[in-house]
Structures are given as structure tokens and as C-alpha cells.
Design an enzyme around this catalytic site. Structure first.
Site, PDB file in Angstrom:
ATOM      1  N   GLU A 293      -8.595  -5.564  -4.927  1.00  0.00           N
ATOM      2  CA  GLU A 293      -8.215  -4.531  -3.958  1.00  0.00           C
ATOM      3  C   GLU A 293      -9.310  -3.724  -2.949  1.00  0.00           C
ATOM      4  O   GLU A 293      -9.224  -3.477  -1.879  1.00  0.00           O
ATOM      5  CB  GLU A 293      -7.318  -3.300  -4.554  1.00  0.00           C
TER       6      GLU A 293
ATOM      7  N   SER B  87       0.866  -1.119   0.047  1.00  0.00           N
ATOM      8  CA  SER B  87      -0.006  -0.154  -0.146  1.00  0.00           C
ATOM      9  C   SER B  87       0.837   1.401   0.087  1.00  0.00           C
ATOM     10  O   SER B  87       1.701   1.556  -0.788  1.00  0.00           O
ATOM     11  CB  SER B  87      -0.953  -0.019   1.229  1.00  0.00           C
TER      12      SER B  87
ATOM     13  N   HIS C  87      -7.317  -5.673  -0.348  1.00  0.00           N
ATOM     14  CA  HIS C  87      -6.000  -5.122  -0.069  1.00  0.00           C
ATOM     15  C   HIS C  87      -5.312  -5.581   0.904  1.00  0.00           C
ATOM     16  O   HIS C  87      -6.131  -5.463   2.252  1.00  0.00           O
ATOM     17  CB  HIS C  87      -6.502  -3.499  -0.174  1.00  0.00           C
TER      18      HIS C  87
END
Length: 546
Positions: free
Chosen positions: A326, A191, A445
Site C-alpha cells: 500500500e 481508500s 495503494h
């Protein structure tokens, strides 16, 4: 039972670590909360980092230090303090016959939250491998990204990146004493950590401090945090906190240097307007900026895409990829019409570096094109979130990843290994924590992080990792891939079962490994067809794509 103490010398003084046992039963050496920079207090709160003072007596580094001051995203509660700037080193052998490769982790958290605590970055899985793992805490939020225009104040912004560089230099100077090879360091993160890894690949200030990169769900071209526009963020924050003084940078800085750090961290999230959050998709007001002056340590000096094209890091080998869904977290976040209304604006999906005003006819036109492309004649609804998931996946992550890869390949790159993480088992702890309905498919994610780090902060009371499970096979696969890549520059492993993970080429820039619990398969990443719609916007606006 008496804890075994292990002493190691660093360039600033001796430290004591200890021996721990991983959840998988292997002993390893743990050194935690090692100072690598001075605590950012007083005049150092927003300034460039300074090295710590030397010490002569062994420093106790057997216990975990605090997170840096932030409002933690998991529970929305304040945690940490300004002393949370330190480094952790883990390895199963401090005197190997041949120095181990080093994996240096930058934690995620969208520039304003997150940490490198063991609750979400437990080293247990990596300690089954012959590698040195380094994690560290650094300034986040306003503390890492306050930017003021007055050059006399020497707060140009991007201090967080200079914290990272201080940590990377610490690794270069000290890691050999822990059995690591300073000439074989792989920087990696997920991330924001993946984005930050990419930033260090494009800034000349980081050149030579690491030798490979792993970018998990993040690049410097991410549509959320690639750069922040220069608005009166600092003044707005001061006014929220009751400031009534002059509006010049000098007095604003003096005020911010003396506000309680907890109040500052909490109030920072209240600065943006609803339009900035919902339609411009700003996550946080303080983030990477193009510095308006060079104090001698300038980190970002021009448009990000130009830095990507000319990056020194184009010469090093990388692993890069995203998860298969995600933004599946929308299924947990959007439960009411009010929540849907804050996410359904397609203006937020128009790439920021097209530099189109929010209400400009062209931006509205592109937003309508995206809506039609992802929804056809339908309207986004709580029962029909797939389109919002896909457009967010593509605009924030897949298209920026595609541009990043293309820029590398167009500019004589090192090897690029792409992946798509589609592994779904009981160890997808983020998906489980968010309580994602099973009708929504794929890994969300940060789910890939669950296969390289032990995340006891997300494990429920009944969680148990079975060593003969698909989940455990995924852990072996991911950690072996990462360590092989860090050690040899090649992520191919026996666990792939006769599938060769090939590098990307100019002809096939989006060829990659689809990592699935049933079958790992080399393929053209399927999101390629969708992201082409964003290419059209750049062409029409005559903006640099790659």
C-alpha cells in the site's frame, strides 16, 4: 454524428442521457450530473443535505458535471465548485429482462480531496458486464466535516455521511427506472471510499440502504481517519483567513459560510501544526467525529470499535482487502532527508484509539518497539524505506482490516471474502504515475482501481491496453469478481482456474485470495504475522480489539 438521447423519469423530474461507446467497443447508456441534493450554498454550506427542487422539463444529463470544491491530490491544484453534488448512472441496458445488480461507488481521497470524474472512474470496463454502476460527487473537506459544539447551530459534523445517505436513498427511489434492482445494491469504495463503506455498515442511519459491501484498502478503524479529535480546527482556519471577530461558534460559522469556497478549501490544508502532521499522522483537520449531540440524524454516536462490534452491517456479505504494498508511494515521496524526517517518526504508527498522549512514556515505548520490530538495529534511510512502508501498511490498513474482520466473525457475521491484490502489470497506473523504482515490489495503494475503472487521467500518451495482455486479463478477472459478488454474493469466477475463494472463519480470519498476474492462490494473508505486534499494545492498554 448525432448523439442518441435517452429519456428517463426520476422522482424529481425527467432527465436526458445519451448513448456512449466504451474503449472496448460496447455501447452503454450514460446519465451524468443528476441532482440528488440541493447545492450547498449559503446557509446550506455545512448543514444537513436537502432534496433538490422538482423540475418539469427534461434536464440535460448528457455531460459530466464538476467535481466538488477541493485541492486535487494529483496536481495540488484547486478544482470544482460547490455545485459539484450530483450522481451519475451507467448501464448497458435500461430495460433488462431481469433487473441488474447495482454497484454504488464512493470515491476516495482521504476525506478532503478526490472526485468521481470519468478521468479516474471511467465506467468502460464495468460496461462489459450486466450491472448498473452509480458514482456520485459529495461534500468533502471542511464542507463535509465541519463540527461545531453549539447545538443551536445544528452543525454536529459528519455532513458528508448524510450526503452519502441522500445519494443511497436516491438510488432506492430511482434506480429501477435505469434497469437496476433497488433490492440488490452493493456499496463499494477504495481508500477513504472503503472506509466510508465501512462507516455506513456500522451506522444505524444507513441500515437497509444497501445489501453488500466491498471495502478496498479502507475500514472505519483506519489509523489515519477513524475519527478526528475535537480541537479548535475551525477557529484556527478562521484566523488563517484573517478573521478577527469573537471566538464563539456562532460567529465562526457566519464567517465560514461567507468565505470564498476556493480560499476555504486551500486554507484548510494549512491548519495543522508540523507535529500534528508528522508525529500524529493527521492528513486533514476535518474528518469523522463522534457527535456531541443528536440533531435527529446523528451518524456516529460512540467509540468506533463499539459500533463495529454491534453493527447491523455485520449481517451482510463483504469483500475486503488491501494491495500488497500500500505505502510503496513512499519511494516517490521520500527523496530528501527533509522528507524522510517528516515520515520516520514511529510515534505516528501507534494506533490513535489507544488514546496515548504524543509524548507519553508508553507511546514512546511502543514507538521504539515498532522501530526495532521493523528495522532491527538499522536506522530508516532514503535507501532503506521498506521498514517504513511495512509499518505504515500494517498500522494504517492491515491491522485495522484484521480487527474489522475479527469483530464481524465474533458477532455472527455474513460472509467475509478477504483478498490481497498483488497484480503488477503496465496497468498499475498509480505505480507508474508515481514512478516507483522496480526494486520495490508489489501493487501500491489504488492500483486495484486501475482494473475496475478506466483511468485516462493517469494514462500516458503512449499507453495502450492490449486485449491479449496480462493487464487485460486482470481487468476481466476483477470486474467479473466484483459483478458476480454484487449479483450473487459469491466472487468465485471461472478465471480463477480451479481456485476456490473461501470465506473467512473464526478459525482462519485472515484466509484470503492472493490476486497475482501469474497465479491466484488461496492463502493465509502473510501480513498476519506482522500485525500481531499491534494486538499486544491493545491488550496491555486494556483497549477493545474486536
Amino acid at each position: 454524428m448525432t448523439e442518441k438521447i435517452v429519456k428517463v423519469q426520476t422522482c424529481y423530474g425527467p432527465i436526458n442521457g445519451c448513448v456512449k461507446t466504451s474503449v472496448l467497443g460496447r455501447d452503454y447508456y450514460s446519465f451524468q450530473a443528476i441532482p440528488y441534493m440541493k447545492k450547498p450554498i449559503g446557509k446550506l454550506r455545512f448543514a444537513d443535505p436537502q432534496p433538490p427542487e422538482n423540475w418539469s422539463e427534461p434536464l440535460d444529463c448528457t455531460k459530466e458535471g464538476p467535481a466538488f470544491s477541493n485541492v486535487f491530490f494529483l496536481d495540488n491544484q484547486y478544482q470544482g465548485d460547490l455545485s459539484g453534488v450530483h450522481i451519475n448512472v451507467y448501464t448497458n441496458n435500461i430495460n433488462p429482462t431481469k433487473p441488474y445488480a447495482v454497484l454504488l461507488w464512493i470515491h476516495g481521497g482521504g476525506v478532503f480531496t478526490g472526485n468521481a470524474l470519468e478521468s479516474i472512474t471511467g465506467p468502460d470496463y464495468f460496461m462489459q458486464k450486466n450491472v448498473v454502476l452509480v458514482t456520485f460527487q459529495y461534500r468533502i473537506g471542511i464542507f463535509g466535516f465541519l463540527s461545531l459544539d453549539d447545538p443551536e447551530l445544528n452543525i454536529p459534523g459528519n455532513a458528508q455521511f448524510r450526503d452519502h445517505i441522500m445519494a443511497m436513498k436516491w438510488v432506492q427511489e430511482n434506480i429501477a427506472n435505469f434497469g437496476g434492482d433497488p433490492n440488490n445494491v452493493t456499496l463499494f469504495g477504495e481508500s477513504w471510499g472503503g472506509g466510508a463503506t465501512g462507516y455506513h455498515m456500522i451506522s444505524p442511519k444507513s441500515k437497509g440502504l444497501f445489501h453488500r459491501g466491498i471495502l478496498m484498502s479502507g475500514t472505519p478503524l483506519n489509523n489515519i481517519y477513524s475519527f478526528m479529535p475535537r480541537r479548535n480546527w475551525a477557529l484556527r482556519l478562521c484566523l488563517i483567513l484573517g478573521y478577527s471577530g469573537p471566538h464563539d461558534d456562532k460567529h465562526i460559522l457566519e464567517f465560514l459560510e461567507n468565505v470564498d469556497e476556493k480560499e476555504l478549501a486551500i486554507a484548510s490544508g494549512k491548519v495543522m501544526t508540523d507535529r500534528e502532521k508528522n508525529e500524529e499522522a493527521f492528513m486533514f483537520p476535518f474528518g469523522p467525529v463522534i457527535e456531541t449531540y443528536d440533531n435527529g440524524n446523528a451518524f456516529i454516536t460512540e467509540d468506533i470499535i463499539n459500533m463495529v462490534k454491534n453493527a447491523w452491517g455485520n449481517q451482510i456479505d463483504i469483500l475486503i482487502g488491501n494491495t500488497s504494498n500500500e505505502c510503496i508511494s513512499f519511494a516517490a515521496m521520500i527523496k530528501t532527508q527533509e522528507a524522510l524526517d517528516s515520515f520516520k517518526s514511529f510515534q505516528r504508527q501507534v494506533p490513535r484509539d489507544l488514546e496515548l498522549e504524543l509524548d507519553s512514556p508508553k507511546r514512546l515505548e511502543y514507538a521504539e518497539q515498532l522501530k526495532k520490530y521493523y528495522y532491527g538495529c538499522l536506522e530508516p534511510s532514503i535507501s532503506n524505506l521498506e521498514g517504513l512502508m511495512q509499518v505504515s501498511n500494517d498500522s494504517c490498513l492491515w491491522h485495522p482490516m484484521y480487527r474489522f474482520i475479527k469483530a464481524r466473525l465474533e458477532n455472527k457475521s455474513g460472509k467475509t471474502f478477504n483478498y490481497r491484490f498483488d497484480y503488477v502489470t503496465e496497468n498499475n497506473l498509480w505505480r507508474s504515475f508515481l514512478k516507483i523504482d522496480e526494486i520495490y515490489q508489489g501493487a501500491c495503494h489504488a492500483d486495484d482501481c486501475c482494473y475496475i475503472f478506466k483511468m485516462k487521467g493517469l494514462e500516458g500518451e503512449n499507453f495502450k491496453l492490449e486485449v491479449d495482455s496480462e493487464a487485460f486479463n486482470g481487468i476481466k478477472l476483477m470486474t467479473t469478481m466484483f459483478v458476480n459478488f454484487a449479483t450473487y454474493g459469491n466472487p468465485n469466477v471461472e478465471e480463477l482456474k480451479n481456485v476456490e475463494w473461501q470465506e473467512a472463519t473464526k478459525e482462519n480470519p485472515f484466509i484470503g485470495l492472493n490476486i497475482n498476474e501469474k497465479e491466484c492462490k488461496l492463502m493465509i494473508i502473510p501480513e498476519l504475522e506482522r500485525v500481531k505486534i499491534f494486538d499486544e499494545f491493545y491488550h496491555e492498554q486494556k483497549k477493545v480489539l474486536y
